[in-house]
Write a protein that holds these residues in place. Structure first.
Motif, PDB file in Angstrom:
ATOM      1  N   THR A 138       0.825  -1.193   0.000  1.00  0.00           N
ATOM      2  CA  THR A 138       0.000   0.000   0.000  1.00  0.00           C
ATOM      3  C   THR A 138       0.863   1.248   0.000  1.00  0.00           C
ATOM      4  N   ALA A 139       0.534   2.153  -0.889  1.00  0.00           N
ATOM      5  CA  ALA A 139       1.241   3.429  -0.976  1.00  0.00           C
ATOM      6  C   ALA A 139       0.515   4.476  -0.149  1.00  0.00           C
ATOM      7  N   SER A 140       1.301   5.333   0.503  1.00  0.00           N
ATOM      8  CA  SER A 140       0.717   6.411   1.289  1.00  0.00           C
ATOM      9  C   SER A 140       1.586   7.644   1.165  1.00  0.00           C
ATOM     10  N   GLY A 141       0.992   8.792   1.502  1.00  0.00           N
ATOM     11  CA  GLY A 141       1.733  10.038   1.430  1.00  0.00           C
ATOM     12  C   GLY A 141       1.083  11.004   0.459  1.00  0.00           C
ATOM     13  N   SER A 142       1.862  11.996   0.062  1.00  0.00           N
ATOM     14  CA  SER A 142       1.372  13.030  -0.825  1.00  0.00           C
ATOM     15  C   SER A 142       1.466  12.551  -2.275  1.00  0.00           C
ATOM     16  N   ILE A 143       0.420  11.895  -2.731  1.00  0.00           N
ATOM     17  CA  ILE A 143       0.422  11.226  -4.042  1.00  0.00           C
ATOM     18  C   ILE A 143      -0.573  11.890  -4.979  1.00  0.00           C
ATOM     19  N   TYR A 157       9.133  -7.240  -7.395  1.00  0.00           N
ATOM     20  CA  TYR A 157      10.438  -7.785  -7.726  1.00  0.00           C
ATOM     21  C   TYR A 157      10.845  -8.708  -6.581  1.00  0.00           C
ATOM     22  N   ARG A 158      11.835  -9.534  -6.836  1.00  0.00           N
ATOM     23  CA  ARG A 158      12.337 -10.392  -5.767  1.00  0.00           C
ATOM     24  C   ARG A 158      13.845 -10.546  -5.880  1.00  0.00           C
ATOM     25  N   GLN A 159      14.448 -10.835  -4.744  1.00  0.00           N
ATOM     26  CA  GLN A 159      15.896 -11.026  -4.710  1.00  0.00           C
ATOM     27  C   GLN A 159      16.207 -12.192  -3.786  1.00  0.00           C
ATOM     28  N   ALA A 160      16.763 -13.233  -4.369  1.00  0.00           N
ATOM     29  CA  ALA A 160      17.183 -14.396  -3.607  1.00  0.00           C
ATOM     30  C   ALA A 160      18.637 -14.199  -3.167  1.00  0.00           C
ATOM     31  N   PRO A 161      19.066 -14.899  -2.121  1.00  0.00           N
ATOM     32  CA  PRO A 161      20.452 -14.745  -1.647  1.00  0.00           C
ATOM     33  C   PRO A 161      21.459 -15.018  -2.752  1.00  0.00           C
ATOM     34  N   GLY A 162      22.395 -14.111  -2.922  1.00  0.00           N
ATOM     35  CA  GLY A 162      23.440 -14.270  -3.924  1.00  0.00           C
ATOM     36  C   GLY A 162      23.014 -13.997  -5.345  1.00  0.00           C
ATOM     37  N   LYS A 163      21.786 -13.537  -5.530  1.00  0.00           N
ATOM     38  CA  LYS A 163      21.288 -13.272  -6.883  1.00  0.00           C
ATOM     39  C   LYS A 163      20.869 -11.827  -7.027  1.00  0.00           C
ATOM     40  N   GLN A 164      20.741 -11.401  -8.274  1.00  0.00           N
ATOM     41  CA  GLN A 164      20.302 -10.041  -8.542  1.00  0.00           C
ATOM     42  C   GLN A 164      18.783  -9.938  -8.369  1.00  0.00           C
ATOM     43  N   ARG A 165      18.338  -8.735  -8.085  1.00  0.00           N
ATOM     44  CA  ARG A 165      16.903  -8.489  -8.002  1.00  0.00           C
ATOM     45  C   ARG A 165      16.294  -8.684  -9.390  1.00  0.00           C
ATOM     46  N   GLU A 166      15.152  -9.362  -9.440  1.00  0.00           N
ATOM     47  CA  GLU A 166      14.519  -9.637 -10.719  1.00  0.00           C
ATOM     48  C   GLU A 166      13.041  -9.286 -10.685  1.00  0.00           C
ATOM     49  N   LEU A 167      12.537  -8.969 -11.865  1.00  0.00           N
ATOM     50  CA  LEU A 167      11.130  -8.640 -12.015  1.00  0.00           C
ATOM     51  C   LEU A 167      10.279  -9.893 -11.838  1.00  0.00           C
ATOM     52  N   VAL A 168       9.194  -9.758 -11.086  1.00  0.00           N
ATOM     53  CA  VAL A 168       8.236 -10.848 -10.941  1.00  0.00           C
ATOM     54  C   VAL A 168       6.972 -10.544 -11.743  1.00  0.00           C
ATOM     55  N   ALA A 169       6.380  -9.380 -11.503  1.00  0.00           N
ATOM     56  CA  ALA A 169       5.139  -9.019 -12.191  1.00  0.00           C
ATOM     57  C   ALA A 169       4.925  -7.519 -12.092  1.00  0.00           C
ATOM     58  N   THR A 170       4.291  -6.968 -13.117  1.00  0.00           N
ATOM     59  CA  THR A 170       3.970  -5.548 -13.099  1.00  0.00           C
ATOM     60  C   THR A 170       2.543  -5.321 -13.566  1.00  0.00           C
ATOM     61  N   SER A 171       1.991  -4.180 -13.158  1.00  0.00           N
ATOM     62  CA  SER A 171       0.640  -3.792 -13.552  1.00  0.00           C
ATOM     63  C   SER A 171       0.629  -2.303 -13.838  1.00  0.00           C
ATOM     64  N   THR A 172       0.158  -1.925 -15.021  1.00  0.00           N
ATOM     65  CA  THR A 172       0.063  -0.514 -15.344  1.00  0.00           C
ATOM     66  C   THR A 172      -1.215   0.067 -14.740  1.00  0.00           C
ATOM     67  N   SER A 173      -1.309   1.375 -14.757  1.00  0.00           N
ATOM     68  CA  SER A 173      -2.501   2.031 -14.225  1.00  0.00           C
ATOM     69  C   SER A 173      -3.738   1.672 -15.045  1.00  0.00           C
ATOM     70  N   GLY A 174      -3.523   1.289 -16.288  1.00  0.00           N
ATOM     71  CA  GLY A 174      -4.637   0.899 -17.148  1.00  0.00           C
ATOM     72  C   GLY A 174      -5.052  -0.546 -17.007  1.00  0.00           C
ATOM     73  N   GLY A 175      -4.273  -1.303 -16.199  1.00  0.00           N
ATOM     74  CA  GLY A 175      -4.657  -2.684 -15.953  1.00  0.00           C
ATOM     75  C   GLY A 175      -3.885  -3.731 -16.727  1.00  0.00           C
ATOM     76  N   SER A 176      -2.975  -3.313 -17.584  1.00  0.00           N
ATOM     77  CA  SER A 176      -2.153  -4.300 -18.295  1.00  0.00           C
ATOM     78  C   SER A 176      -1.165  -4.933 -17.325  1.00  0.00           C
ATOM     79  N   THR A 177      -0.941  -6.225 -17.509  1.00  0.00           N
ATOM     80  CA  THR A 177      -0.040  -6.941 -16.618  1.00  0.00           C
ATOM     81  C   THR A 177       1.015  -7.699 -17.412  1.00  0.00           C
ATOM     82  N   LYS A 211      -7.530   2.163  -3.264  1.00  0.00           N
ATOM     83  CA  LYS A 211      -6.796   1.907  -2.025  1.00  0.00           C
ATOM     84  C   LYS A 211      -5.298   2.089  -2.189  1.00  0.00           C
ATOM     85  N   LYS A 212      -4.867   2.414  -3.408  1.00  0.00           N
ATOM     86  CA  LYS A 212      -3.441   2.592  -3.692  1.00  0.00           C
ATOM     87  C   LYS A 212      -2.667   1.330  -3.287  1.00  0.00           C
TER      88      LYS A 212
END
Length: 121
Positions: free
Chosen positions: A23-28, A37-57, A75-76
């Motif tokens: 959940t995002a909060s603040g002056s938005i 995103y996720r980062q496993a031990p010893g590995k680089q952070r990687e993209l898991v999933a994204t969602s645009t404001s228009g609903g594309s995933t 609900k942000k």
């Protein structure tokens, strides 16, 4: 000041499910893309999933068919439903959001603090 607060991580057996929330909060002014995103031990952070404001995933190939990203713009909040979890899904999961704080035409990238997901075999 903008904050992203994540919840829902934990320990689960292989084949189980977890649901992450962020959940995002603040002056938005507006929120554009939100994702996980996720980062496993010893590995680089990687993209898991994204969602645009228009609903594309979009999803990483490794989670397609098992994970579902969704968001509640009022609900942000962005969610990540994770099913059929595997030990290789074990990582710290981070929420990322592109947020406009002054004008909708200019967004900044914000990250959550991360939540640990551990999948036991």
């Amino acid at each position: 000041q903008v904050q992203l607060v994540e919840s829902g991580g934990g320990l689960v057996q292989a084949g189980g499910s977890l649901r992450l929330s962020c959940t995002a909060s603040g002056s938005i002014v507006s929120i554009n893309a939100m994702g996980w995103y996720r980062q496993a031990p010893g590995k680089q952070r990687e993209l898991v999933a994204t969602s645009t404001s228009g609903g594309s995933t979009s999803y990483a190939d490794s989670v397609k068919g098992r994970f579902t990203i969704s968001r509640d713009n009022a609900k942000k909040t962005v969610y990540l439903q994770m099913n059929s979890l595997k030990p290789e899904d074990t990582a710290v999961y981070y929420c990322r959001a592109e947020i406009a704080i002054v004008t909708p035409r200019l967004s900044y990238v914000y990250w959550g603090q991360g939540t640990q997901v551990t999948v036991s075999s």
